[in-house]
Design an enzyme around this catalytic site. Structure first.
Site, short mmCIF file in Angstrom:
data_model
loop_
_atom_site.label_atom_id
_atom_site.label_comp_id
_atom_site.label_asym_id
_atom_site.label_seq_id
_atom_site.Cartn_x
_atom_site.Cartn_y
_atom_site.Cartn_z
N SER A 11 0.84 -1.20 0.00
CA SER A 11 0.00 0.00 0.00
C SER A 11 0.87 1.25 0.00
O SER A 11 1.99 1.25 0.55
CB SER A 11 -0.84 -0.03 1.27
OG SER A 11 -1.43 1.22 1.50
N LYS B 112 1.97 -3.74 6.68
CA LYS B 112 2.37 -3.79 5.26
C LYS B 112 3.89 -3.60 5.13
O LYS B 112 4.55 -4.29 4.36
CB LYS B 112 1.64 -2.71 4.46
CG LYS B 112 0.16 -2.95 4.31
CD LYS B 112 -0.11 -4.12 3.37
CE LYS B 112 -1.53 -4.60 3.46
NZ LYS B 112 -1.79 -5.88 2.79
N TYR C 173 -2.05 -0.89 10.88
CA TYR C 173 -2.31 -1.51 9.57
C TYR C 173 -1.15 -1.23 8.62
O TYR C 173 -0.58 -2.15 8.01
CB TYR C 173 -3.62 -0.98 8.96
CG TYR C 173 -3.72 -1.23 7.48
CD1 TYR C 173 -3.92 -2.51 6.99
CD2 TYR C 173 -3.57 -0.18 6.55
CE1 TYR C 173 -3.97 -2.76 5.62
CE2 TYR C 173 -3.62 -0.42 5.19
CZ TYR C 173 -3.82 -1.71 4.73
OH TYR C 173 -3.86 -1.94 3.37
P1 NAD Z 1 -10.97 -6.86 1.16
O1 NAD Z 1 -11.17 -6.86 2.64
O2 NAD Z 1 -12.14 -6.61 0.30
O3 NAD Z 1 -10.32 -8.26 0.72
C1 NAD Z 1 -9.46 -9.00 1.56
C2 NAD Z 1 -9.96 -10.44 1.55
O4 NAD Z 1 -9.09 -11.21 2.37
C3 NAD Z 1 -11.37 -10.57 2.14
O5 NAD Z 1 -12.14 -11.37 1.27
C4 NAD Z 1 -11.16 -11.28 3.47
O6 NAD Z 1 -12.24 -12.12 3.81
C5 NAD Z 1 -9.88 -12.06 3.20
N1 NAD Z 1 -9.04 -12.34 4.38
C6 NAD Z 1 -8.57 -11.48 5.30
N2 NAD Z 1 -7.78 -12.13 6.17
C7 NAD Z 1 -7.75 -13.43 5.79
C8 NAD Z 1 -7.12 -14.60 6.28
N3 NAD Z 1 -6.33 -14.57 7.35
N4 NAD Z 1 -7.32 -15.76 5.64
C9 NAD Z 1 -8.12 -15.83 4.55
N5 NAD Z 1 -8.74 -14.76 4.02
C10 NAD Z 1 -8.56 -13.58 4.64
O7 NAD Z 1 -9.80 -5.85 0.85
P2 NAD Z 1 -9.28 -5.30 -0.55
O8 NAD Z 1 -9.62 -3.86 -0.63
O9 NAD Z 1 -9.66 -6.21 -1.65
O10 NAD Z 1 -7.72 -5.37 -0.30
C11 NAD Z 1 -6.94 -6.48 -0.70
C12 NAD Z 1 -5.51 -6.29 -0.22
O11 NAD Z 1 -5.01 -5.06 -0.73
C13 NAD Z 1 -5.38 -6.21 1.29
O12 NAD Z 1 -4.19 -6.85 1.67
C14 NAD Z 1 -5.28 -4.71 1.55
O13 NAD Z 1 -4.56 -4.43 2.72
C15 NAD Z 1 -4.52 -4.25 0.31
N6 NAD Z 1 -4.75 -2.82 0.00
C16 NAD Z 1 -6.03 -2.36 -0.15
C17 NAD Z 1 -6.24 -1.00 -0.39
C18 NAD Z 1 -7.63 -0.44 -0.51
O14 NAD Z 1 -7.79 0.77 -0.40
N7 NAD Z 1 -8.66 -1.26 -0.76
C19 NAD Z 1 -5.14 -0.13 -0.54
C20 NAD Z 1 -3.87 -0.64 -0.41
C21 NAD Z 1 -3.68 -2.01 -0.16
N1 UFG Z 2 -12.54 11.19 3.35
C1 UFG Z 2 -13.55 12.06 3.68
N2 UFG Z 2 -14.71 11.52 4.14
C2 UFG Z 2 -14.92 10.18 4.28
C3 UFG Z 2 -13.86 9.31 3.94
C4 UFG Z 2 -12.68 9.86 3.48
O1 UFG Z 2 -13.41 13.28 3.57
O2 UFG Z 2 -15.99 9.77 4.73
C5 UFG Z 2 -11.28 11.76 2.80
C6 UFG Z 2 -10.05 11.46 3.63
O3 UFG Z 2 -9.87 12.41 4.64
C7 UFG Z 2 -8.96 11.46 2.57
C8 UFG Z 2 -9.68 10.94 1.31
O4 UFG Z 2 -11.07 11.15 1.55
O5 UFG Z 2 -8.54 12.77 2.31
C9 UFG Z 2 -9.43 9.47 1.04
O6 UFG Z 2 -9.75 8.72 2.20
P1 UFG Z 2 -9.90 7.14 2.17
O7 UFG Z 2 -10.26 6.70 3.55
O8 UFG Z 2 -10.81 6.72 1.07
O9 UFG Z 2 -8.45 6.64 1.77
P2 UFG Z 2 -7.04 6.85 2.48
O10 UFG Z 2 -6.15 7.54 1.48
O11 UFG Z 2 -7.17 7.45 3.80
O12 UFG Z 2 -6.55 5.35 2.69
C10 UFG Z 2 -6.68 4.35 1.66
C11 UFG Z 2 -6.87 3.00 2.32
C12 UFG Z 2 -5.65 2.61 3.08
C13 UFG Z 2 -4.47 2.62 2.17
C14 UFG Z 2 -4.33 3.97 1.50
C15 UFG Z 2 -3.26 3.89 0.44
O13 UFG Z 2 -7.99 3.04 3.21
O14 UFG Z 2 -5.82 1.29 3.56
O15 UFG Z 2 -5.55 4.34 0.86
O16 UFG Z 2 -3.02 5.13 -0.09
F1 UFG Z 2 -3.36 2.36 2.87
#
Ligand code: NAD
Ligand code: UFG
Length: 339
Positions: free
Chosen positions: A124, A153, A149
Site C-alpha cells: 500500500s 504492510k 495496519y
Molecule cells: P478486502 O477486505 O475486500 O479483501 C481482503 C480479503 O481477504 C477478504 O475477502 C477477506 O475475507 C480475506 N481475508 C482477510 N484475512 C484473511 C485470512 N487470514 N485468511 C483468509 N482470508 C482472509 O480488501 P481489498 O480492498 O480487496 O484489499 C486487498 C488487499 O489489498 C489487502 O491486503 C489490503 O490491505 C490491500 N490494500 C487495499 C487497499 C484499498 O484501499 N482497498 C489499498 C492498499 C492495499
Molecule cells: N474522506 C472524507 N470523508 C470520508 C472518507 C474519506 O473526507 O468519509 C477523505 C479522507 O480524509 C482522505 C480521502 O477522503 O482525504 C481518502 O480517504 P480514504 O479513507 O478513502 O483513503 P485513504 O487515502 O485514507 O486510505 C486508503 C486505504 C488505506 C491505504 C491507502 C493507500 O484506506 O488502507 O488508501 O493510499 F493504505
C-alpha cells in the site's frame, strides 16, 4: 498449474480473479470470508463462465494451508488476504499483526517447502508514511506509518526482502496500491464494506443511494488545491490488470521488484464528489468536518517505473470509476446481501 489467490473473494481480489479467468489462468481462491461473501463466487461465474476452485480457510492457519499446498499444483501466489481497516487496527494491533504478518509467514514457509517461487503481494502507498514530496517514487523513503495496519504492510515488505535475499530463486512483486475505486463494468462485483464505510467512494455511493444523509468531508485546510485531501484514485479494473502484468514480469525471474500502482494524478475529495455528481447526475450533500487523525495532505504515485517495466498504464479515469461505482451500488443497494 494454477494461481493461488488469497483473499480472492474480496474487493480487489475478485476483480483480479475475473481478469485471470478471462485470460485463461486457472485460479484457486483461499478466503475465510472475514470481509467478503460467498455470493462473490457466483458473480465471478456469471461474469466469466468459469468457476475458480475455492477453499474456505484462514491463511494464517498453517495446517489448513499445508493441505492445500499438498493437493494443488501452484505456479504462483497472489496474496491479497489481509485486514485493512486503519481504525480497527488502532484498536486491535495484535489482530492485525497476527492476521497480516502471520498469514504472509505461513505462505512463505509453504512456498519454500513446495518450491513455489513466484509471489505478488498487495502492499500500500501507506508504507510511505507522511510523504516528503509527491509524486511518490518506489525508492522514496518508507516508514513512519501512522497506524498498525500500515506497519503490517511495511513489516511484510521487509519480510519479503529478507526472504528474497535468502532464496535467490524467489521472484516477488510488491505492488503498492494507491486508492482503488470503481467496480467491474458488469455491475456484478464491487466494494461491499461492513457497516459505516471508512473510505471515501463507498461513503459517497451510500449517500447517493440514500443510506446516509451526507458525506463528512474530513478537513478543508490541507495544503492542497481546494483544502481537501488529495489522493490517487485508480479504477479497480486497472488495478486488477496490474497483477497480470506483474505475473508476466515474474516469468522473467527478476528477483524482488516493487511497483506503485496508481494513475499519477491527484484528485481532491471535492473534485471526486463533483466528478461523481457529473457522471451520475446525482447531488451529494456534504458537510465539512474536523480532520481525520492520521490523514495526510496529499499523495499520488510516480507511475513511470510500472509503465516502463510492466507496460502498465491505466485505461480508466475517475469519471469512469464514479459511473462504475454507482452502477454497482445502485444494482446492489445492500451489496452482496440481497438474497
Ligand atoms: P478486502 O477486505 O475486500 O479483501 C481482503 C480479503 O481477504 C477478504 O475477502 C477477506 O475475507 C480475506 N481475508 C482477510 N484475512 C484473511 C485470512 N487470514 N485468511 C483468509 N482470508 C482472509 O480488501 P481489498 O480492498 O480487496 O484489499 C486487498 C488487499 O489489498 C489487502 O491486503 C489490503 O490491505 C490491500 N490494500 C487495499 C487497499 C484499498 O484501499 N482497498 C489499498 C492498499 C492495499
Ligand atoms: N474522506 C472524507 N470523508 C470520508 C472518507 C474519506 O473526507 O468519509 C477523505 C479522507 O480524509 C482522505 C480521502 O477522503 O482525504 C481518502 O480517504 P480514504 O479513507 O478513502 O483513503 P485513504 O487515502 O485514507 O486510505 C486508503 C486505504 C488505506 C491505504 C491507502 C493507500 O484506506 O488502507 O488508501 O493510499 F493504505
Amino acid at each position: 498449474m494454477a494461481i493461488l489467490v488469497t483473499g480472492g473473494t474480496g474487493y480487489i481480489g475478485s476483480h483480479t480473479v475475473v481478469d485471470l479467468l478471462d485470460n485463461g489462468y486457472d485460479v484457486i481462491i483461499v478466503d475465510n470470508f472475514s470481509n467478503s461473501k460467498p455470493e462473490v463466487l457466483n458473480r465471478i461465474y456469471t461474469i466469466t463462465n468459469r468457476r475458480p476452485k475455492f477453499y474456505r480457510a484462514d491463511v494464517s492457519d498453517y495446517e489448513a494451508m499445508a493441505e492445500i499446498f499438498e493437493k494443488e499444483y501452484i505456479e504462483a501466489v497472489i496474496h491479497f488476504a489481509g485486514l485493512k481497516s486503519v481504525a480497527e487496527s488502532v484498536e486491535k494491533p495484535e489482530l492485525y499483526f497476527d492476521n497480516n504478518v502471520g498469514s504472509s509467514k505461513v505462505l512463505l514457509k509453504l512456498m519454500e517447502i513446495h518450491r513455489v517461487s513466484n509471489l505478488v503481494f498487495s502492499s500500500s502507498a501507506t508504507v510511505y508514511g507522511v510523504p516528503q514530496h509527491v509524486p511518490l517514487k518506489e525508492d522514496d523513503q518508507v516508514g513512519g506509518c501512522t497506524n498498525p495496519y500500515g506497519q503490517t504492510k511495511l513489516d511484510i515488505e521487509y519480510l519479503l526482502k529478507d526472504f528474497a535475499k535468502a532464496h535467490p530463486e524467489a521472484n516477488i512483486a510488491i505492488l503498492r496500491y494507491f486508492n482503488p475505486i470503481g467496480a467491474h463494468q458488469s455491475g456484478l462485483i464491487g466494494e461491499d464494506p461492513n457497516g459505516i464505510p471508512n473510505n471515501l467512494m463507498p461513503y459517497i455511493t451510500q449517500v447517493a443511494i440514500g443510506k446516509r444523509p451526507h458525506l463528512n468531508v474530513y478537513g478543508s485546510d490541507y495544503k492542497t488545491i481546494d483544502g481537501t485531501g488529495v489522493r490517487d484514485y485508480i479504477h479497480v479494473v486497472d488495478l486488477a490488470r496490474g497483477h497480470l502484468c506483474a505475473l508476466k514480469k515474474l516469468e522473467e525471474k527478476p528477483g524482488l521488484v516493487i511497483y506503485n500502482l496508481g494513475t499519477g494524478k491527484g484528485t481532491s475529495v471535492l473534485q471526486l464528489v463533483h466528478a461523481f455528481e457529473q457522471a451520475n447526475n446525482i447531488k451529494i450533500p456534504y458537510v465539512i468536518c474536523e480532520r481525520r487523525p492520521g490523514d495526510i495532505d496529499e499523495n499520488y504515485a510516480e507511475v513511470s517505473k510500472a509503465y516502463e517495466q510492466l507496460g502498465f498504464k491505466t485505461k480508466y479515469d475517475i469519471v469512469d470509476a464514479c459511473r462504475d461505482s454507482w452502477r454497482w451500488q445502485s444494482n446492489n443497494p445492500n451489496g452482496y446481501d440481497q438474497y
